[in-house]
Structures are given as C-alpha cells and as structure tokens.
Scaffold this active site. Structure first.
Site, PDB file in Angstrom:
ATOM      1  N   VAL A   1       0.844  -1.210   0.000  1.00  0.00           N
ATOM      2  CA  VAL A   1       0.000   0.000   0.000  1.00  0.00           C
ATOM      3  C   VAL A   1       0.876   1.255   0.000  1.00  0.00           C
ATOM      4  CG1 VAL A   1      -1.766   1.287   1.261  1.00  0.00           C
ATOM      5  CG2 VAL A   1      -1.878  -1.212   1.158  1.00  0.00           C
TER       6      VAL A   1
ATOM      7  N   ALA B   1      10.019   5.515   6.664  1.00  0.00           N
ATOM      8  CA  ALA B   1      10.698   4.611   7.599  1.00  0.00           C
ATOM      9  C   ALA B   1      10.285   3.185   7.296  1.00  0.00           C
ATOM     10  CB  ALA B   1      10.330   4.950   9.043  1.00  0.00           C
TER      11      ALA B   1
ATOM     12  N   GLY C   1     -11.008  -0.963   1.580  1.00  0.00           N
ATOM     13  CA  GLY C   1      -9.948  -0.490   0.677  1.00  0.00           C
ATOM     14  C   GLY C   1     -10.293   0.786  -0.070  1.00  0.00           C
TER      15      GLY C   1
ATOM     16  N   ILE D   1     -13.012   1.733  -1.610  1.00  0.00           N
ATOM     17  CA  ILE D   1     -14.395   2.243  -1.599  1.00  0.00           C
ATOM     18  C   ILE D   1     -14.497   3.362  -0.559  1.00  0.00           C
ATOM     19  CG2 ILE D   1     -16.811   1.656  -1.210  1.00  0.00           C
ATOM     20  CD1 ILE D   1     -16.142  -1.275  -1.739  1.00  0.00           C
TER      21      ILE D   1
ATOM     22  N   GLY E   1      -2.188 -16.235  -4.149  1.00  0.00           N
ATOM     23  CA  GLY E   1      -1.872 -14.984  -3.462  1.00  0.00           C
ATOM     24  C   GLY E   1      -3.104 -14.224  -2.995  1.00  0.00           C
TER      25      GLY E   1
ATOM     26  N   GLU F   1      -3.510 -14.974   2.657  1.00  0.00           N
ATOM     27  CA  GLU F   1      -2.200 -14.921   3.313  1.00  0.00           C
ATOM     28  C   GLU F   1      -1.755 -16.330   3.720  1.00  0.00           C
ATOM     29  OE1 GLU F   1      -0.791 -11.928   4.281  1.00  0.00           O
ATOM     30  OE2 GLU F   1      -2.463 -10.608   3.774  1.00  0.00           O
TER      31      GLU F   1
ATOM     32  N   ASP G   1     -11.066  -9.884  10.515  1.00  0.00           N
ATOM     33  CA  ASP G   1     -10.826  -8.682   9.711  1.00  0.00           C
ATOM     34  C   ASP G   1     -12.158  -7.983   9.391  1.00  0.00           C
ATOM     35  OD1 ASP G   1      -9.058  -7.078   7.723  1.00  0.00           O
ATOM     36  OD2 ASP G   1     -10.645  -7.891   6.448  1.00  0.00           O
TER      37      ASP G   1
ATOM     38  N   LYS H   1     -13.711  -4.171  10.621  1.00  0.00           N
ATOM     39  CA  LYS H   1     -14.258  -3.157   9.705  1.00  0.00           C
ATOM     40  C   LYS H   1     -15.699  -2.796  10.056  1.00  0.00           C
ATOM     41  CE  LYS H   1     -11.200  -4.800   6.024  1.00  0.00           C
ATOM     42  NZ  LYS H   1     -11.065  -5.802   4.962  1.00  0.00           N
TER      43      LYS H   1
HETATM   44  N1  HSE Z   1      -7.327  -9.153   3.917  1.00  0.00           N
HETATM   45  C1  HSE Z   1      -8.363  -8.225   3.586  1.00  0.00           C
HETATM   46  C2  HSE Z   1      -9.295  -8.858   2.581  1.00  0.00           C
HETATM   47  C3  HSE Z   1      -7.883  -6.932   3.046  1.00  0.00           C
HETATM   48  O1  HSE Z   1      -9.137 -10.011   2.213  1.00  0.00           O
HETATM   49  O2  HSE Z   1     -10.233  -8.170   2.176  1.00  0.00           O
HETATM   50  C4  HSE Z   1      -7.336  -6.020   4.094  1.00  0.00           C
HETATM   51  O3  HSE Z   1      -8.252  -5.810   5.113  1.00  0.00           O
END
Ligand code: HSE
Length: 447
Positions: free
Chosen positions: A21, A50, A141, A143, A194, A197, A208, A212
C-alpha cells in the site's frame, strides 16, 4: 486561488512502512500530483519514509526522499505535518500512532485492527491534541465508505449496514459455489494464487471483517468502537452442500458484516449469511467488496469496488491526505469529527448480545427417514413460536443395512429471536431421529 496554490509550499508527509500500500501511495501521489495539488490547494509530498527493510524502501521511493529505519525519526521531524501508518497490528503501530499524535502530527492509517480495538484511546488522544486521525483505507480499501457514512449520509438516521468487507473470504465462497469444492481445497488454491495470506486466520475467521464493521457501526450510530462486543464467525465450517442447498432455495451464502439499529440497541455481527440471489450484494463475486447502507431519508445505497490492493488502497490513503491538507488550518471544532458524531454527543446504546438478535435462519438436519419425523421437527418449532418459511427435503440415501435411510431436511424460518432458536435447536438436537449436529446459518433478506 490558482496563484496562491502555486505559491504554497507542499505539505510534508512521513510514511511508516512501505509495503504494497505504501508503494502504491507513493506512485499515485507522483503520477497524479498536479491533479491532487489542484484539489488540495497545495502540493502533497512524501518526504520521509521509515521501513526496517531499507533496500526495499529505497527501491520503492527513488531519489529525493529520506529513507530511515527508525520510525521515531519521522515522528521527531518538525517538518513533517502528516504521518501515514501502514505497519499494521496492535503492537508497535499503536505506540507510534500515539507518539505521532502527541507530537502534534495528523495521522492517516489503514489499520482497522488498531482502531477497532484501541480506537477509543486513540481518538481521545487525537481530540485532546487537536489533530486528525483519518482511516478511509481501513474499511473496504478503495471504496469511500467512511466518507459516505461520515459526510454524504449525514442527514440520515442510519438504520442498517450490511457488507462484504473481506475479499479473501468472498473469493473463497465464490470459488466454492462455482466449482462445488470444499473450503479446505479452495483455501489452498487461494493461498497459491496470493488471494489468501500464508496465515489466513484474520480473514477466514471473520476477524478482519469484524474490525471493519465495528468501525462502520461506530460512525453510523455514534457509539464507541467496541470490537469486543462484536459477534464473530468465519467461514471455516461452511460445507459445500449448504452452498448447494441454499442455491436451490434461491440464495447465495456470503460472509457479511452486519450492524443494525434496533429499539433495544445495536446489532454488531459477522457470520456467513444466506442472501437472496437476486440482490446485488449476492452477485458480488471474487475478491470484490460491497457495502449496503440503509438510511431513513435516502433509502438503500450500495458501494462497490476493490477492498484491497496497492493502488485501490492508496486511493483511500491519498483521499485522507487531501482532506487533512484542506482542513489542518481550520479550527479543530469545525472539522468532521473522527467518528462522525461530536465526542460529547456519543450514544450509549448498547451492543445487543446474540440471544437478542432477531433474524431468519437456514437449518439443515440430518434425520432418519421415518414416518412422523417431519411432523416432530415442525411441531417442536411451532411450540417454540418459530414460524417456517420453506422446507426442502432431499431424496433419502440408503445408509447401512436393512433398508434404513437418512435424509437432509432443510428448513428456512421467518424472523425469530436467536435465543428462542437456540433453545429450540437444543431440543431438536436431543431427538433420537436427528442423527448429526444441526447446521444453522443466518439469513438476511436485505429488503
Ligand atoms: N485481507 C483483507 C481482505 C484486506 O481479504 O479483504 C485487508 O483488510
């Protein structure tokens, strides 16, 4: 104005962590610098980066940018006005964000985990210091859903939000449905390509998405961020046969982040959900994200796009940089509040426990194919006050000798209180004719 824009010196930005990113942010800022300057009123330049991997950082930024391996050197630089935190996680990222705030820097972050868990502390520190903490990139992301909720829909009493806000799991579910494969097989393929993860826990366990939806819930309803109150279920236990049965009944299964305003409190939950196949949300496939927001004035609105990736996420990071550039000289009281509502006007509406959530359900029962079993099951549900919407019974399979057969019984219920359903399921599970653990998946009509 144009004359002034040309004269003002660029605002200086320090970037902590230049991975996918960060590199995208650097590239888009460079590529679109003239357009961005015309919008922001002055140039925006990343002047210091950094990263522990100095070689990677130097390769990403080229000449003219100071590259260091000590994030604190960026925070200590008096010329830096805005710090972008792209390190991730709750550890060092939290320390650095709080130190940047204490040093009077505005912060842009994509770190949903940090804000969902420690947001109350971070926003309070930013408020006390009079700096902005912007987090458009943390949810869905590219949006602009934070902008929509905080500003575009500000006239509304928001009623509910339902979103596909994790691309990895949506990709896996799309593949499972398309190819009729089970979860484990598709996960391996997603890792090979890919999309997932090496350690996919946060994605596949719904964590995750819960980070959100926790952030969206806070800014939609003016409540504190309360990740610890969110109900979180992932997709790891989802069976290919339930995806198939759902399809036969006119539904698709999606991992939804849901938050709703109810008279008793706020629902905040992530779990697999049946969604009618005709809804736009049901047709969001692959790694794409989409969020539906219902407001009392506007009705239902839909936001769709890429929820991850280098330049889509950079698009959100830079939108925050432009906002800060426009507003940093404004009186802090005149800026958009971090969580959309003024800190002294937050609501104390509680997050409801799951037992108090009201929704409809898909149930799959593995039962003995004998006279009276269907009547027994439906009778027990009727006694509990649970109304049935549809029943699907598959052809019986012959299992074992002496012609004994078993079958899958699929039941869709109307809305019911989850606590009531839990009690009824415990009774159903105890029946000798119910032969395997009952599968229960929630259903959202989104109408
Ligand atoms: N790993 C997240 C996803 C993206 O699969 O949407 C970053 O939050």
């Amino acid at each position: 104005m144009l004359h002034k824009t040309k004269r003002m010196k660029p605002i200086q930005v320090g970037l902590l962590g230049i991975g996918t990113v960060g590199s995208g942010t650097f590239q888009v800022l460079q590529r679109n610098q003239e357009e961005i300057k015309r919008r922001a009123g002055r140039g925006i330049e990343i002047t210091m980066v950094a990263d522990l991997d100095l070689a990677r950082a130097k390769a990403a930024v080229g000449e003219g940018v100071q590259v260091v391996n000590d994030a604190r050197a960026v925070i200590a630089n008096p010329d830096i006005d805005i710090v972008i935190e792209l390190i991730g996680g709750y550890g060092i990222a939290k320390e650095l964000v709080l130190e940047a705030i204490a040093a009077g820097k505005h912060v842009v972050t994509a770190n949903k985990a940090l804000l969902a868990v420690h947001g109350t502390e971070i926003f309070a520190a930013a408020h006390a210091k009079g700096v902005m903490v912007a987090f458009e990139a943390a949810v869905a992301g590219g949006i602009p859903i934070i902008k929509a909720l905080r500003e575009g829909l500000t006239a509304n009493s928001i009623q509910w939000i339902a979103g596909i806000i994790n691309g990895t799991t949506n990709f896996i579910l799309s593949e499972m449905r398309d190819k009729g494969l089970d979860f484990g097989t598709v996960l391996k393929e997603a890792q090979r390509l890919g999309y997932a993860e090496a350690d996919p826990t946060f994605d596949i366990e719904g964590i995750d998405a819960a980070h959100k939806v926790t952030l969206m819930s806070a800014i939609a309803f003016g409540i504190p961020v309360q990740f610890d109150r969110a109900h979180v279920e992932g997709i790891t236990k989802l069976a290919a046969q339930d995806i198939k049965y759902a399809e036969q009944l006119g539904y698709r299964i999606k991992l939804l982040g849901i938050t709703k305003r109810k008279p008793q409190g706020i629902e905040l939950r992530v779990h697999p959900s049946l969604v009618p196949a005709k809804r736009l949300l049901a047709n969001v496939e692959g790694a794409m994200n989409a969020v539906v927001v219902n407001g009392d004035a506007v009705g239902t609105t839909l936001y769709y796009g890429k929820g991850a990736g280098s330049e889509p996420t950079a698009s959100a990071v830079i939108a925050d940089l432009v906002d800060i550039t426009r507003l940093h000289t404004a009186d802090a009281a005149h800026r958009v509040p971090h969580l959309a509502f003024h800190p002294d006007a937050m609501s104390d509406l509680k997050v409801l426990p799951m037992a108090e959530v009201v929704t409809s359900y898909y149930l799959r029962l593995r039962v003995a194919d004998e006279a009276g079993v269907l009547a027994q099951v439906t009778g027990l549900l009727a006694t509990a006050g649970i109304s049935i919407d549809a029943v699907l019974q598959r052809e019986a399979d012959e299992v074992g000798g002496e012609g004994s057969t078993q079958t899958d019984l699929i039941i869709l219920t109307h809305d019911t209180r989850e606590g009531t359903l839990d009690d009824a399921l415990a009774q159903l599970q105890a029946l000798p004719t119910v032969l395997a653990p009952i599968v229960r998946i929630r259903k959202e009509e989104l109408s």
